[in-house]
Write a protein that holds these residues in place. Structure first.
Motif, mmCIF file in Angstrom:
data_model
loop_
_atom_site.group_PDB
_atom_site.id
_atom_site.type_symbol
_atom_site.label_atom_id
_atom_site.label_comp_id
_atom_site.label_asym_id
_atom_site.label_seq_id
_atom_site.Cartn_x
_atom_site.Cartn_y
_atom_site.Cartn_z
ATOM 1 N N PRO A 450 0.861 -1.284 0.042
ATOM 2 C CA PRO A 450 0.106 -0.131 0.014
ATOM 3 C C PRO A 450 0.831 1.337 0.014
ATOM 4 C CG PRO A 450 0.090 -0.818 2.271
ATOM 5 C CD PRO A 450 0.883 -1.667 1.475
ATOM 6 N N ASN A 451 1.960 1.209 -0.226
ATOM 7 C CA ASN A 451 3.125 2.347 0.034
ATOM 8 C C ASN A 451 2.716 3.337 -0.937
ATOM 9 O OD1 ASN A 451 4.298 -0.120 1.154
ATOM 10 N ND2 ASN A 451 6.262 0.790 0.909
ATOM 11 N N TYR A 452 2.216 2.996 -2.373
ATOM 12 C CA TYR A 452 2.038 4.100 -3.291
ATOM 13 C C TYR A 452 0.627 4.100 -3.640
ATOM 14 C CZ TYR A 452 6.945 4.484 -4.116
ATOM 15 O OH TYR A 452 8.431 4.523 -4.021
ATOM 16 N N TRP A 453 -0.286 3.626 -2.528
ATOM 17 C CA TRP A 453 -1.640 3.866 -2.685
ATOM 18 C C TRP A 453 -2.246 5.097 -2.143
ATOM 19 C CZ3 TRP A 453 -4.592 1.454 -6.107
ATOM 20 C CH2 TRP A 453 -5.791 1.486 -6.216
ATOM 21 N N TYR A 454 -2.159 6.246 -2.898
ATOM 22 C CA TYR A 454 -2.447 7.706 -2.580
ATOM 23 C C TYR A 454 -3.221 8.423 -3.816
ATOM 24 C CZ TYR A 454 2.361 8.436 -3.576
ATOM 25 O OH TYR A 454 3.619 8.742 -3.809
ATOM 26 N N TRP A 455 -3.890 9.274 -3.565
ATOM 27 C CA TRP A 455 -4.503 10.030 -4.654
ATOM 28 C C TRP A 455 -3.550 11.075 -5.217
ATOM 29 C CZ3 TRP A 455 -9.046 9.946 -7.270
ATOM 30 C CH2 TRP A 455 -10.077 9.188 -6.630
ATOM 31 N N PHE A 456 -2.562 11.617 -4.765
ATOM 32 C CA PHE A 456 -1.784 12.598 -5.299
ATOM 33 C C PHE A 456 -1.190 12.364 -6.722
ATOM 34 C CE2 PHE A 456 2.445 14.254 -6.165
ATOM 35 C CZ PHE A 456 2.221 15.867 -6.356
ATOM 36 N N ASP A 457 -1.781 12.959 -7.629
ATOM 37 C CA ASP A 457 -1.159 12.490 -9.172
ATOM 38 C C ASP A 457 -1.730 11.309 -9.503
ATOM 39 O OD1 ASP A 457 -0.325 13.775 -11.372
ATOM 40 O OD2 ASP A 457 1.869 12.867 -11.235
ATOM 41 N N TYR A 458 -2.804 10.830 -8.850
ATOM 42 C CA TYR A 458 -3.350 9.508 -9.147
ATOM 43 C C TYR A 458 -2.405 8.492 -9.273
ATOM 44 C CZ TYR A 458 -7.500 11.819 -10.801
ATOM 45 O OH TYR A 458 -8.850 12.457 -11.058
ATOM 46 N N ILE A 459 -1.531 8.398 -7.917
ATOM 47 C CA ILE A 459 -0.222 7.466 -7.931
ATOM 48 C C ILE A 459 -0.890 5.993 -7.682
ATOM 49 C CG2 ILE A 459 1.788 6.856 -6.507
ATOM 50 C CD1 ILE A 459 2.362 9.190 -8.616
ATOM 51 N N GLY A 460 -1.903 5.959 -6.852
ATOM 52 C CA GLY A 460 -2.545 4.855 -6.768
ATOM 53 C C GLY A 460 -2.971 3.912 -8.212
ATOM 54 N N GLY A 461 -3.728 5.084 -8.836
ATOM 55 C CA GLY A 461 -4.219 4.512 -10.104
ATOM 56 C C GLY A 461 -2.923 4.052 -11.158
ATOM 57 N N THR A 462 -2.064 4.435 -10.870
ATOM 58 C CA THR A 462 -0.705 4.265 -11.675
ATOM 59 C C THR A 462 -0.271 2.964 -11.502
ATOM 60 O OG1 THR A 462 -0.097 6.624 -12.354
ATOM 61 C CG2 THR A 462 1.492 4.885 -12.536
ATOM 62 N N LEU A 463 -0.282 2.778 -10.041
ATOM 63 C CA LEU A 463 0.355 1.123 -9.438
ATOM 64 C C LEU A 463 -0.856 0.239 -9.806
ATOM 65 C CD1 LEU A 463 1.203 -0.807 -7.605
ATOM 66 C CD2 LEU A 463 0.075 0.410 -5.932
ATOM 67 N N TRP A 464 -2.079 0.435 -10.042
ATOM 68 C CA TRP A 464 -2.883 -0.450 -10.680
ATOM 69 C C TRP A 464 -2.919 -0.810 -12.168
ATOM 70 C CZ3 TRP A 464 -6.173 -3.992 -8.041
ATOM 71 C CH2 TRP A 464 -7.042 -4.666 -9.004
ATOM 72 N N ALA A 465 -2.673 0.407 -12.608
ATOM 73 C CA ALA A 465 -2.605 0.401 -14.237
ATOM 74 C C ALA A 465 -1.383 -0.457 -14.600
ATOM 75 C CB ALA A 465 -2.356 1.722 -14.754
ATOM 76 N N SER A 466 -0.163 -0.397 -13.690
ATOM 77 C CA SER A 466 1.042 -1.110 -13.972
ATOM 78 C C SER A 466 0.748 -2.579 -13.613
ATOM 79 C CB SER A 466 2.233 -0.385 -12.991
ATOM 80 O OG SER A 466 2.339 0.897 -13.255
ATOM 81 N N THR A 467 0.050 -2.788 -12.669
ATOM 82 C CA THR A 467 -0.179 -4.293 -12.121
ATOM 83 C C THR A 467 -0.902 -4.883 -13.353
ATOM 84 O OG1 THR A 467 -0.323 -3.396 -9.811
ATOM 85 C CG2 THR A 467 -1.193 -5.883 -10.577
ATOM 86 N N MET A 468 -1.798 -4.262 -14.042
ATOM 87 C CA MET A 468 -2.755 -4.703 -15.093
ATOM 88 C C MET A 468 -1.802 -5.007 -16.314
ATOM 89 S SD MET A 468 -5.734 -5.309 -13.744
ATOM 90 C CE MET A 468 -4.740 -5.670 -12.331
ATOM 91 N N MET A 469 -0.745 -4.319 -16.410
ATOM 92 C CA MET A 469 0.202 -4.247 -17.656
ATOM 93 C C MET A 469 1.131 -5.525 -17.305
ATOM 94 S SD MET A 469 0.187 -3.542 -20.518
ATOM 95 C CE MET A 469 -0.678 -1.813 -20.838
ATOM 96 N N ASP A 470 1.548 -5.727 -15.991
ATOM 97 C CA ASP A 470 2.396 -7.049 -15.576
ATOM 98 C C ASP A 470 1.375 -8.323 -16.074
ATOM 99 O OD1 ASP A 470 4.040 -5.214 -14.338
ATOM 100 O OD2 ASP A 470 3.284 -5.849 -12.391
ATOM 101 N N LEU A 471 0.250 -8.224 -15.765
ATOM 102 C CA LEU A 471 -0.477 -9.224 -16.114
ATOM 103 C C LEU A 471 -0.671 -9.463 -17.861
ATOM 104 C CD1 LEU A 471 -3.987 -9.164 -13.868
ATOM 105 C CD2 LEU A 471 -1.991 -10.950 -14.004
ATOM 106 N N GLN A 472 -0.850 -8.367 -18.452
ATOM 107 C CA GLN A 472 -0.931 -8.661 -19.910
ATOM 108 C C GLN A 472 0.325 -9.040 -20.383
ATOM 109 O OE1 GLN A 472 -2.887 -5.310 -22.005
ATOM 110 N NE2 GLN A 472 -1.231 -5.785 -23.608
ATOM 111 N N ASN A 473 1.639 -9.014 -19.737
ATOM 112 C CA ASN A 473 2.774 -9.436 -20.216
ATOM 113 C C ASN A 473 3.268 -10.685 -19.731
ATOM 114 O OD1 ASN A 473 3.250 -7.028 -21.411
ATOM 115 N ND2 ASN A 473 4.211 -6.194 -19.661
ATOM 116 N N TYR A 474 2.245 -11.399 -18.906
ATOM 117 C CA TYR A 474 2.622 -12.748 -18.613
ATOM 118 C C TYR A 474 2.210 -13.865 -19.571
ATOM 119 C CZ TYR A 474 3.569 -11.357 -13.614
ATOM 120 O OH TYR A 474 3.952 -11.111 -12.695
ATOM 121 N N GLY A 475 2.879 -14.867 -19.985
ATOM 122 C CA GLY A 475 2.682 -15.796 -20.969
ATOM 123 C C GLY A 475 1.318 -16.516 -21.254
#
Length: 734
Positions: A450-475
């Protein structure tokens, strides 16, 4: 799209309230006036329920028509029906799960235009929903036509300037009762014919008292138009980050970014004019500044960016394309009961865009680079609309689900663009956020919950978007699978959902759609991003939600369980967990000798970072067996390599893996020439999640050079001679 969205939304809402003299706006709101009351959508002009979303599920007897008439009789005042006998059965359609009885309202023997009413009945003879087209009609309304059929036909032909030689067949003429947009009642002649000059299948409504043509339109289903767009945006298309707005001019360097595309699903022309309105998207003037949407005598919308029609065309194209894609995945979102979303490509002079969940439309801003020129901006806001449409209830801003939705919106926009180009593949809003007015956002490999789960500059949203892209890249994952899981997850969530719960919903979606085929990848991605070490705030306080101390008798866990103290499963006890488990900071579950913990297929399998299996204890992972007992063949017992994170890394990375039982672990790291760089040997590790961290140094403590490395990890269960070996790549950057 950005943090000031809410404030601008409130500001422009006030502007609209202060402009009652805008006749077009006032009329539009008046003709679309409705209110939601309990399970009804009520027309606020007629005070009649136009839709009943749910019923008390009373069981009826009889045919579909008989059931429908019984229900409408019981609720006729709600639906504005004077006499049930005034409803004429049109047809009964049977489909999987039930039947749908359709009626049309009849007034003194004359059908009422647009009054079709559909009563949907399930297989148990219960009424599910009603879509009501009936309207109240004053009993004094005249049914005597002053204009003959022939005169009405002449007026109709004159209105569209018909070349009589091109008429395909004699016109079909019928008398109807017609409620106009303000629900004033007219007696009309409805005239239908096909012609090639002007080309169309025409429906023309002529007032049977005055002879005035009230409406005319080509009722062919849909046209395919042509449009000029940026695909996906100038910087990406031309791979040139130096491009700028230059005051909205159509300068030479941008010409290669244009693409001529088909515009499918356009509505036929109305009044002889095409508009950027169709099955899935409708360009309208919705908010200040008032910019009249473009119209054309043909279905070609070939504008450049210095012309207002370009942004409308660009937005229409990408919304329609994304809606078709969503449909191909099996979803049918609606807004205000329609498949299309309304949008205003020039809805604000501010550097912002938004989805309005109250009126359910999209607004794009014109400050700096016009937002509707950037595919990312269009699809980001459209994803908010999808989120609202697929989530039960009204979407609320400012919630954790909203912040998570910002991440999903970023991910879906970037994912779509990646299907066309990998240039700046992690950049969000490459054109709109090119640095002139703001810098967009970037997917970030280092963000952890939860270190980066906060509203400033939508950092929390970027964390979730990055996680989804991690998933898309899995085999075993791809864009379609991730999108399908996300869209399905909206169905489970509400406005009080917290991030780890949405993780659960994504995994629940995988269970529902794919039979848990992707749990390993999902668990790996979410575990690496920290979502399984949730410190719930506030901590559940109800005793049934808490776990700590000794478990001395066999039991099962359901719902959400929070391990707020060390929990010991005592000898001889079997616990079956169907629960969504949170394990508190520095807390653990201990499985003692001759004790058993069975983790069922409610997707808690990968949430267990702190489970200790003592000698003689048993930890099992099992899928749900519907209406069956758990059998040995259903028990999953496998070694799983969950990858390393971060990757690429500098200076250290952590390799994570899952042990089904107590085992020894040997890890070796090699360079690409096959030379051993570093070795780790662990005689015994307990069952569950484990990890080894490599600091990027060789066996002599020297930092190794950047590059690609191979690691091989061997597992051997205690007391066994069988070895399981797995390997993967590491990338060290400096």
């Amino acid at each position: 799209m950005r943090q000031k969205t809410l404030y601008l939304f409130l500001f422009w809402s006030l502007v609209i309230v202060l402009l009652p003299s805008n006749a077009t706006l006032a009329q539009r709101h008046k003709t679309d006036s409705y209110d939601f009351r309990d399970n009804l959508r009520v027309n606020t002009i007629t005070n009649v329920a136009e839709v009943m979303y749910s019923t008390d599920k009373k069981v009826y007897t009889g045919s579909a028509e008989e059931v429908a008439r019984q229900f409408l009789q019981e609720n006729k005042d709600i639906f504005g029906i004077t006499k049930i006998s005034d409803l004429k059965l049109l047809e009964v359609i049977e489909s999987p799960g039930g039947k749908h009885a359709g009626f049309i309202q009849i007034y003194k023997g004359i059908p009422v235009y647009g009054s079709e009413t559909i009563v949907s009945i399930n297989d148990k003879n219960q009424v599910e929903t009603v879509a009501n087209g009936c309207i109240p009609i004053d009993d004094k309304t005249s049914t005597i036509a002053n204009i003959t059929k022939d005169d009405a036909i002449s007026n109709a032909k004159l209105k569209i300037k018909l070349n009589k030689q091109t008429l395909a067949a004699e016109p079909k003429v019928e008398l109807y009762i017609f409620p106009d947009s303000l629900y004033q009642i007219h007696l009309i002649w409805k005239i239908n014919f096909s012609a090639s000059e002007p080309k169309g299948t025409w429906e023309i409504l002529v007032d049977a008292v005055s002879g005035e043509v009230l409406d005319y339109k080509d009722v062919r289903l849909y046209d395919i138009g042509t449009g000029k767009v940026f695909k996906p945006d100038p910087i990406t298309a031309l791979q040139n980050t130096s491009l700028t707005d230059q005051n909205n001019t159509d300068y030479q360097a941008l010409q290669g970014a244009y693409d001529i595309v088909s515009l499918p699903n356009l509505n036929p022309p109305s009044g002889g004019l095409y508009r950027l309105q169709g099955s899935y998207a409708r360009s309208e003037d919705l908010e200040y500044p008032n910019t009249t949407p473009v119209t054309n005598s043909t279905s070609s919308f070939l504008y450049n960016r210095s012309q207002p029609g370009f942004e409308e065309t660009n937005a229409y194209y990408f919304i329609d394309a994304q809606r078709q894609y969503v449909s191909s995945l099996g979803f049918s979102p609606q807004w205000n009961g329609y498949n299309y979303i309304r949008f205003d490509a020039h809805g604000t002079t501010a550097d912002n865009s938004w989805y309005d969940p109250s009126y359910q439309y999209l607004i794009f801003g014109d400050y700096g680079i016009d937002a509707a020129e950037d595919q990312d901006a269009v699809l980001h806001e459209y994803t908010h609309a999808l989120h609202d449409a697929l989530m039960v209830g009204a979407f609320q801003v400012g919630t954790q689900e909203h912040l998570l939705g910002e991440g999903i919106a970023d991910y879906m926009a970037v994912s779509y663009r990646r299907s066309m180009s990998l240039f700046q593949q992690d950049k969000v809003f490459p054109w709109d956020g090119n640095g002139e007015t703001w810098y967009g956002r970037t997917l970030n490999a280092s963000y952890i919950y939860p270190n980066y789960w906060y509203w400033f500059d939508y950092i929390g949203g970027t964390l979730w978007a990055s996680t989804m892209m991690d998933l898309q890249n899995y085999g075993d994952m791809n864009r379609d699978i991730v999108h399908k899981l996300l869209l399905k997850s909206f169905n489970y969530a509400n406005n009080s959902t917290i991030p780890p719960e949405h993780v659960f919903y994504v995994m629940k979606a995988d269970q529902a759609i794919y039979g848990e085929a992707h749990l390993s990848s999902l668990g790996k991605a979410f575990y690496n991003r920290g979502f399984f070490n949730e410190r719930i705030n506030p901590t559940p306080s109800h005793p049934s939600s808490l776990l700590s101390g000794n478990i001395t008798s066999s039991t099962s866990w359901n719902g959400i369980k929070y391990v707020n103290g060390n929990t010991y499963i005592k000898p001889g006890v079997t616990v079956t967990s169907y629960a969504f488990l949170f394990i508190g900071d520095r807390k653990k579950i201990v499985i003692e000798n001759n004790a058993t913990l069975i983790i069922q297929g409610t997707l808690t399998k990968y949430f267990l970072a702190d489970i200790e299996v003592q000698p003689g204890g048993t930890l099992m992972f099992a899928k749900i067996a519907i209406d069956q007992d758990i059998t040995d063949s259903q028990i999953l017992s496998e070694y799983q390599l969950l990858g390393n994170y971060p990757n690429p890394f500098n200076p250290a990375t952590t390799i994570k893996y899952l042990l089904p039982k107590e085992s020894s672990v040997g890890l070796k790291i090699f360079d690409l020439l096959g030379r051993e760089v570093r070795a780790f040997n662990i005689n015994s590790q307990p069952a569950g999640f484990n990890e080894i961290t490599w600091d990027g140094r060789n066996e002599y403590g020297e930092a190794v050079s950047s590059g690609i490395y191979i690691y091989s990890i061997k597992f051997r269960a205690t007391g066994s001679v069988q070895i399981v070996e797995k390997s993967a790549k590491l990338v060290l950057t400096k």
